[in-house]
Design a protein around this motif. Structure first.
Motif, mmCIF file in Angstrom:
data_model
loop_
_atom_site.group_PDB
_atom_site.id
_atom_site.type_symbol
_atom_site.label_atom_id
_atom_site.label_comp_id
_atom_site.label_asym_id
_atom_site.label_seq_id
_atom_site.Cartn_x
_atom_site.Cartn_y
_atom_site.Cartn_z
ATOM 1 N N GLY A 231 36.680 -1.057 56.268
ATOM 2 C CA GLY A 231 37.595 -0.015 56.699
ATOM 3 C C GLY A 231 37.593 0.118 58.210
ATOM 4 O O GLY A 231 36.825 -0.534 58.910
ATOM 5 N N HIS A 232 38.445 0.996 58.720
ATOM 6 C CA HIS A 232 38.599 1.111 60.164
ATOM 7 C C HIS A 232 37.645 2.151 60.753
ATOM 8 O O HIS A 232 37.824 3.355 60.583
ATOM 9 C CB HIS A 232 40.036 1.489 60.529
ATOM 10 N N GLU B 35 30.314 6.385 64.122
ATOM 11 C CA GLU B 35 31.306 6.975 63.226
ATOM 12 C C GLU B 35 31.155 6.531 61.773
ATOM 13 O O GLU B 35 31.876 7.017 60.902
ATOM 14 C CB GLU B 35 32.716 6.619 63.725
ATOM 15 N N LEU B 36 30.229 5.629 61.494
ATOM 16 C CA LEU B 36 30.097 5.088 60.135
ATOM 17 C C LEU B 36 29.618 6.142 59.136
ATOM 18 O O LEU B 36 28.761 6.964 59.450
ATOM 19 C CB LEU B 36 29.121 3.911 60.125
ATOM 20 N N SER B 37 30.141 6.072 57.932
ATOM 21 C CA SER B 37 29.646 6.935 56.855
ATOM 22 C C SER B 37 28.326 6.378 56.347
ATOM 23 O O SER B 37 27.956 5.234 56.621
ATOM 24 C CB SER B 37 30.680 6.997 55.716
ATOM 25 N N ALA B 38 27.601 7.173 55.576
ATOM 26 C CA ALA B 38 26.244 6.806 55.143
ATOM 27 C C ALA B 38 26.221 5.514 54.337
ATOM 28 O O ALA B 38 25.347 4.667 54.537
ATOM 29 C CB ALA B 38 25.646 7.954 54.319
ATOM 30 N N GLN C 243 27.507 10.814 70.579
ATOM 31 C CA GLN C 243 28.450 11.495 69.707
ATOM 32 C C GLN C 243 29.667 10.599 69.472
ATOM 33 O O GLN C 243 29.958 9.713 70.272
ATOM 34 C CB GLN C 243 28.895 12.823 70.338
ATOM 35 N N PRO C 244 30.403 10.805 68.363
ATOM 36 C CA PRO C 244 31.636 10.040 68.153
ATOM 37 C C PRO C 244 32.564 10.163 69.360
ATOM 38 O O PRO C 244 32.746 11.246 69.906
ATOM 39 C CB PRO C 244 32.245 10.710 66.912
ATOM 40 N N GLY C 245 33.113 9.049 69.764
ATOM 41 C CA GLY C 245 33.992 9.044 70.934
ATOM 42 C C GLY C 245 33.291 8.663 72.219
ATOM 43 O O GLY C 245 33.945 8.375 73.227
ATOM 44 N N THR C 246 31.955 8.656 72.206
ATOM 45 C CA THR C 246 31.185 8.287 73.399
ATOM 46 C C THR C 246 31.233 6.773 73.602
ATOM 47 O O THR C 246 31.027 6.009 72.661
ATOM 48 C CB THR C 246 29.711 8.715 73.248
#
Length: 400
Positions: free
Chosen positions: A231-232, A238-241, A323-326
């Protein structure tokens, strides 16, 4: 003969006049039918319950063959056969669209169970599911949700394709299991989303449930590979567990694989001016240098370019630091040691390659830019085939 719901496996062929609603635009359609609006929710519900191996419809008077879809949730339900939806045009239509479909089918009651549930290489998710529940009659599925189910798998070779089945977890205690969080959708074409037509499929060498391996285009060496989420996702942060878990499996397996070949592998990620997460995995022959030499090379070149490369605790999680986006650059050595740089302004895009290509490591400084290392598609296909064969004894995706 009557059978209970638990014994019912599905039907071989379903014939309906209307199309099912929400069937999705996954196949060779001429484009004049909006598959998100046409069709009947009742037929969708019928197809969900009957689980046909083939579903034929004709009311829209056009030919459309959808990519096959699953009738189970991977890793949460017992594996079931796939469904193929085919719409046919009206007989003798002036556009000469296909109105006949020839196929051979063995009744499911005569088939071996393992053969019946074998998944086609281009299988997609079930278009009628929503959040782990069957789509209710008349309930609308929004366009973004329908588009989110477009990821599908590619067969790498016949042997592997036969074993790409579900683990068949029993979910009797939870009739409506919770779906994993779906990844965000790319804002435009993505070269690394596995469902994307932009993916160079001949470079794909192994496919898991949430991630896949591909040879790096313009790699530093013949076995330079990438770990990529199906997936994107833009970065590890940002990855899910469940995706993180499989990434770790691939990392551990690749370390074992390369160690068996007299090499240590170095992994790095550059989350800067990149759209899709790419974990670069580069093997370095044990005789070339030590892990300490590689670590020193990264630190020294970082200092020369005024890059603050910090060592972080071995068991730390990148999510605790960024953090996400860093924007960041991250290196993981084969010992588990990690180096991290938070990108604030500019960052040399080839930094990781430059260090590993340097004289003290791989001694191929002319290959520090991937664009200078491109080879023909035929050569890439040969390297990919060789890697698949060599990696097969270590392939955890083949386990039952």
């Amino acid at each position: 003969m009557l059978c209970s719901a638990s014994q019912f496996k599905g039907v071989d062929i379903l014939l309906t006049s209307p199309w099912p609603k929400h069937v999705g635009n996954f196949g060779n359609s001429s484009g004049e039918v909006d598959t998100k609006k046409c069709g009947s929710a009742l037929v969708s519900s019928l197809a969900t319950d009957l689980k046909p191996r083939y579903h034929f419809a004709a009311l829209e008077k056009t030919y459309y063959e959808r990519l096959p879809y699953r009738n189970h949730i991977v890793l949460q339900e017992n594996a079931q056969h796939a469904t193929r939806f085919i719409a046919l045009a009206n007989v003798g239509n002036p556009e000469k669209k296909k109105y006949l479909y020839a196929f051979s089918i063995v009744p499911m009651k005569l088939m071996d169970a393992a053969e019946l549930v074998k998944q086609p290489p281009d299988v997609t998710e079930n278009p009628y599911r929503k959040s782990g529940k069957e789509a209710s009659i008349g309930k609308q599925i929004s366009a973004p949700e329908e588009e989110s189910i477009c990821q599908f798998f590619f067969d790498l070779n016949e042997k592997q394709g036969r074993k790409r089945s579900s683990t068949g977890r029993d979910n009797k205690s939870s009739p409506h299991p919770k779906q994993p969080r779906r990844p965000p959708q790319p804002p435009g074409p993505c070269w690394f989303c596995l469902a994307s037509p932009e993916v160079e499929k001949h470079l794909v060498v192994n496919i898991g449930t949430h991630c896949y391996l591909a040879l790096a285009k313009g790699g530093l060496c013949d076995d330079h590979v990438l770990i990529l989420p199906i997936g994107h996702y833009q970065s590890v942060v940002e990855l899910s567990a469940e995706v993180v878990e499989e990434v770790e499996k691939y990392k551990t397996t690749l370390k074992r694989f390369f160690r068996s070949r007299g090499k240590r592998c170095i992994l790095f990620e550059r989350n800067y001016k990149s759209q899709h997460l790419q974990l670069q995995v580069i093997p370095v022959p044990l005789g070339h240098c030590t892990t300490g030499d590689i670590k020193d090379a990264f630190i020294t070149q970082a200092q020369e370019q005024q890059i603050e490369l910090l060592e972080i605790p071995e068991l730390s999680d990148i999510k605790q630091i960024a953090q996400p986006g860093t924007a960041y650059f991250y290196v993981e050595l084969d010992t588990g040691e990690k180096l991290f740089h938070r990108i604030k302004k500019n960052f040399p895009l080839q930094f990781g390659r430059e260090v590993l290509a340097s004289e003290g490591i791989l001694n191929i400084p002319d290959k520090s830019d991937w664009r200078q290392c491109q080879i023909s598609k035929e050569e890439e296909e040969t390297l990919a085939l060789r890697f698949r064969k060599d990696f097969e004894p270590f392939d955890f995706t083949l386990d039952d």
